[in-house]
Design a protein around this motif. Structure first.
Motif, short mmCIF file in Angstrom:
data_model
loop_
_atom_site.label_atom_id
_atom_site.label_comp_id
_atom_site.label_asym_id
_atom_site.label_seq_id
_atom_site.Cartn_x
_atom_site.Cartn_y
_atom_site.Cartn_z
N GLN A 1 -2.83 8.94 5.75
CA GLN A 1 -2.97 7.49 5.60
C GLN A 1 -1.60 6.81 5.59
N SER A 2 -0.66 7.42 4.91
CA SER A 2 0.69 6.85 4.85
C SER A 2 1.32 6.80 6.24
N ARG B 1 0.82 -1.20 0.00
CA ARG B 1 0.00 0.00 0.00
C ARG B 1 0.86 1.26 0.00
N GLU C 1 -0.32 4.01 8.22
CA GLU C 1 0.18 2.70 7.76
C GLU C 1 1.60 2.47 8.28
N LEU D 1 -1.85 6.81 -1.28
CA LEU D 1 -2.38 7.18 0.03
C LEU D 1 -2.08 8.65 0.32
N SER D 2 -2.96 9.24 1.11
CA SER D 2 -2.69 10.61 1.56
C SER D 2 -1.55 10.56 2.58
#
Length: 81
Positions: free
Chosen positions: A36-37, A26, A40, A32-33
């Motif tokens: 989000q990154s 991912r 993660e 990913l924003s």
């Protein structure tokens, strides 16, 4: 996307590796924003720590078992080339 905290202590080593691999995929997609990154990445760090703890515990168990059996030797694992 991110594992629930209540489940993270119940997953085995192989599931931890699978989740880490999924996170890497991912993150590598770049879709990913930033938020989000970061989430993660944080989850990946937690999973890596869990995996390391499980490996350390397994090594300790092996050491204890080998101490009980004095004829057994612990040698480094050699990969076949």
């Amino acid at each position: 996307m991110v594992a629930k905290k209540s489940n993270k202590n119940n997953i085995d080593f192989e599931q931890t590796l699978t989740q880490l691999e999924d996170i890497v995929v991912r993150l590598e997609t770049g879709n990913l924003s930033l938020e989000q990154s970061l989430a993660e990445f944080e989850q990946g760090i937690q999973l890596a720590k869990q995996g390391q703890q499980r490996l350390s515990q397994a090594e300790q168990r092996i050491q204890i078992l080998l101490q009980k059996n004095e004829t057994a030797e612990l040698n480094d694992y050699q990969l076949d080339e």
